[in-house]
Write a protein that holds these residues in place. Sequence first.
Motif, PDB file in Angstrom:
ATOM      1  N   ALA A   1       0.740  -1.088   0.079  1.00 11.00           N
ATOM      2  CA  ALA A   1       0.138  -0.086  -0.110  1.00 11.00           C
ATOM      3  C   ALA A   1       0.986   1.022  -0.114  1.00 11.00           C
ATOM      4  O   ALA A   1       1.725   1.254   0.711  1.00 11.00           O
ATOM      5  CB  ALA A   1      -0.901  -0.111   1.166  1.00 11.00           C
TER       6      ALA A   1
ATOM      7  N   THR B   1      -6.659   1.668   5.385  1.00  9.76           N
ATOM      8  CA  THR B   1      -6.128   1.273   4.049  1.00  9.76           C
ATOM      9  C   THR B   1      -7.328   0.555   3.256  1.00  9.76           C
ATOM     10  O   THR B   1      -7.972  -0.044   3.667  1.00  9.76           O
ATOM     11  CB  THR B   1      -5.157  -0.287   4.318  1.00  9.76           C
ATOM     12  OG1 THR B   1      -4.263   0.123   5.541  1.00  9.76           O
ATOM     13  CG2 THR B   1      -4.439  -0.839   3.240  1.00  9.76           C
TER      14      THR B   1
ATOM     15  N   LYS C   1      -2.423   4.099   2.170  1.00 15.70           N
ATOM     16  CA  LYS C   1      -2.800   4.061   3.690  1.00 15.70           C
ATOM     17  C   LYS C   1      -2.651   5.262   3.794  1.00 15.70           C
ATOM     18  O   LYS C   1      -1.756   6.122   3.437  1.00 15.70           O
ATOM     19  CB  LYS C   1      -1.642   3.241   4.518  1.00 15.70           C
ATOM     20  CG  LYS C   1      -1.602   1.640   4.395  1.00 15.70           C
ATOM     21  CD  LYS C   1      -0.600   1.354   5.356  1.00 15.70           C
ATOM     22  CE  LYS C   1      -0.455  -0.330   5.080  1.00 15.70           C
ATOM     23  NZ  LYS C   1      -0.149  -0.764   6.273  1.00 15.70           N
TER      24      LYS C   1
END
Length: 172
Positions: free
Chosen positions: A52, A144, A84
Amino acid sequence: MNDRKRINWNRIITKALVVCSILFLPILGIHYRPTPSFDYSAVNALETENGAIKVDFDFLGGFDYEKEEKIPEKVKNLNGKTIKVIGFMLPIDFDSGVVKSFMLLKNQMGCCFGIMPRVNDFVYVEMPEGQSAKYIMDTPLRVTGRLEVVKENLVGGLYSMTADKVEVFTNY
């Protein structure tokens, strides 16, 4: 009868004063918001963690969309990617301590009588079908999920996200 009329007038006057304070205090500069000015040319690559991309609200909100109505390319490139981001929850669809959708705000001042966030100072977050997040206020959260950079979403912002994970962020 006369006392009853006086009480009604007092309530009307009180309501009028509250409405006027909400409408006119921003004109006096109490809700001043400095113009954002993030240097996107200085950003070469964004850090990743477990697949991420880590972004913050300085990056997402570092341009004045309300004035120019242009989204920087480096922000547009996040469209469809898993990111994120850390922020604060303002529930939209919630019941019995669980939340199905919320606004993830840059700071806690974007709630109630605080500073109205710009369209790029928050992310509209929806939980996947059949899932929910715990109702957590006044605590930084790390969310996330898959980001969508859109012209406008359900709550009027530029960013929407379907969350994979919502967790309390302790290293703030």
